[in-house]
Design an enzyme around this catalytic site. Structure first.
Site, PDB file in Angstrom:
ATOM      1  CG  ASP A 184     -30.783 -43.182  -6.952  1.00 18.49           C
ATOM      2  OD1 ASP A 184     -30.813 -44.162  -6.196  1.00 18.49           O
ATOM      3  OD2 ASP A 184     -29.735 -42.727  -7.446  1.00 18.49           O
ATOM      4  CG  HIS A 185     -35.529 -47.188  -2.991  1.00 17.43           C
ATOM      5  ND1 HIS A 185     -35.739 -46.533  -1.802  1.00 17.43           N
ATOM      6  CD2 HIS A 185     -36.555 -48.072  -3.100  1.00 17.43           C
ATOM      7  CE1 HIS A 185     -36.831 -46.993  -1.218  1.00 17.43           C
ATOM      8  NE2 HIS A 185     -37.349 -47.919  -1.992  1.00 17.43           N
ATOM      9  NE  ARG A 186     -27.727 -44.625  -5.834  1.00 13.07           N
ATOM     10  CZ  ARG A 186     -26.775 -44.173  -6.637  1.00 13.07           C
ATOM     11  NH1 ARG A 186     -25.507 -44.547  -6.421  1.00 13.07           N
ATOM     12  NH2 ARG A 186     -27.048 -43.356  -7.637  1.00 13.07           N
ATOM     13  N   GLY A 187     -31.567 -42.275  -2.527  1.00 16.77           N
ATOM     14  CA  GLY A 187     -31.785 -40.940  -1.988  1.00 16.77           C
ATOM     15  C   GLY A 187     -33.231 -40.590  -1.704  1.00 16.77           C
ATOM     16  N   PRO A 207     -30.693 -47.852  -8.392  1.00 15.89           N
ATOM     17  CG  PRO A 207     -30.766 -47.771  -6.049  1.00 15.89           C
ATOM     18  CD  PRO A 207     -29.911 -47.390  -7.226  1.00 15.89           C
TER      19      PRO A 207
END
Length: 373
Positions: A345-348, A171
């Site tokens: 990376d929007h996960r991290g 993402p």
């Protein structure tokens, strides 16, 4: 980023010389099924050396020497992980699903070379070199012929797979910030006064130094991200994207935050030269916690780079431009400005973290003495 997944695989070597007309005539005289003859031609099998089991000694497909079946890229990567091979050869083999762990090596210091991997792939029917058209054919090269689809090279296939996977599964979000570089340009001019050739520092050298220091201040951006979690790194191993004829490659400047601008310039110069003459080692390419891609020298104003998994972010650097700015106390002044775009990376990484990282980077660049102290 104009990316880099890596890897990079040079153009295929010149194809081996065609068999003599006598050998070709001998093979043509052998009784063989059309399928067996076609496979033999594709895999370079000499039919005169094959014992046929068909009627009157006719060679059938099952009589041909067996070739290894293609593996999945994941299976190939697992088998090739321990192979003593160049990184380019490993990437090429993984992309084709080829196990090269048992190949005889002819490369530098006993490594399996790209040519070794290509020969094995060709023998297995997984790859074939682009053969030049004979002299009697049209003079226009096939690669330049309009409307003719050209198959991906091993490198391009690897890049395409990596980019697709990154864009589809990671993402991405993008944060951009403008930075004034007049002070940096002035400091660079002072450093380069009296220096010649390769000894001169580039704007990119300062950008690499500033990025490394900003990452050291924000280790929450200096990360790897997987489906299971986040790995944070204290050491900044900074990848620099290098464009070569065969594609894009990202060698690594180790422990970049602990290096001076001059040291970074020397190491970046070595890596870029090695990338262009295809002499990078596996250690030069392995790892990396963050990537910087600079297209400013091509006149690009701004671009959004694609993250190089498992890294959590990548920085895209555009080219400088002159802009009118409000001066202190009123009036107009002109400044040299460039745009930095962080793909994260929007996960991290959250938006606030990305903004804080860019703010620190901006401060470093706009007060460039902090880069040399």
């Amino acid at each position: 980023m104009p990316r880099s997944t890596p890897i990079p695989i040079p153009p295929p070597p010149e194809p081996a010389a065609a068999p003599s007309s006598l050998a070709a005539a001998d093979s043509a005289d052998v009784k063989a099924s059309p399928l067996a003859r076609r496979i033999a031609g594709q895999q370079g099998i000499d039919l005169t050396q094959v014992t046929g089991s068909g009627v009157n000694g006719k060679v059938r497909k099952t009589d041909l020497p067996s070739t290894p079946a293609a593996l999945s890229p994941e299976q190939a990567a697992a088998r090739n992980a321990g192979a003593k091979a160049s990184q380019i050869a490993v990437n090429f083999a993984n992309a084709l699903g080829l196990d090269i762990s048992g190949l005889s090596a002819t490369g530098y210091r006993g490594r399996i070379s790209l040519a070794d991997a290509q020969a094995a792939a060709q023998a297995a029917g997984l790859w074939s070199p682009v053969v030049a058209a004979p002299a009697a054919a049209a003079p226009v090269a096939l690669a330049a012929t309009p409307g003719v689809e050209q198959p991906f090279t091993g490198m391009r296939k690897s890049i395409a797979n990596a980019l697709r996977q990154s864009k589809q599964t990671v993402p991405h979000f993008y944060t951009a910030m403008d930075v004034e570089i007049d002070a940096l340009m002035a400091l660079r001019a002072q450093f380069n006064a009296g220096r010649e050739g390769a000894g001169k520092l580039s704007v990119n050298d300062f950008m690499l130094r500033a990025t490394a220091l900003a990452l050291a201040a924000h280790p929450e951006v200096n990360i790897h991200v997987s489906d299971n979690g986040i790995t944070r790194f204290d050491q900044v191993d900074l990848c620099v994207a290098v464009a070569i004829d065969a594609g894009l490659i990202t060698p690594v400047i180790r422990n970049a935050a602990a290096r001076s601008v001059s040291d970074i310039s020397t190491e970046a110069g070595r890596l870029i030269a090695a990338a262009r003459d295809r002499s990078l080692t596996a250690d030069d390419l392995r790892g990396g916690t963050f990537t910087l891609s600079n297209l400013g020298m091509y006149g690009v104003r701004q671009f959004d780079a694609i993250i190089n998994p498992p890294q959590g972010a990548i920085l895209a650097v555009g080219g400088p431009r002159r802009e009118a700015r409000e001066a202190e106390g009123g009036g107009i002044r002109f400044a040299s400005v460039l745009t930095l775009t962080l793909s994260a990376d929007h996960r991290g990484i959250d938006g606030a973290v990305a903004a804080q990282f860019l703010s620190t980077l901006k401060a470093r660049i706009e007060t460039p003495m902090s880069l040399v102290m």
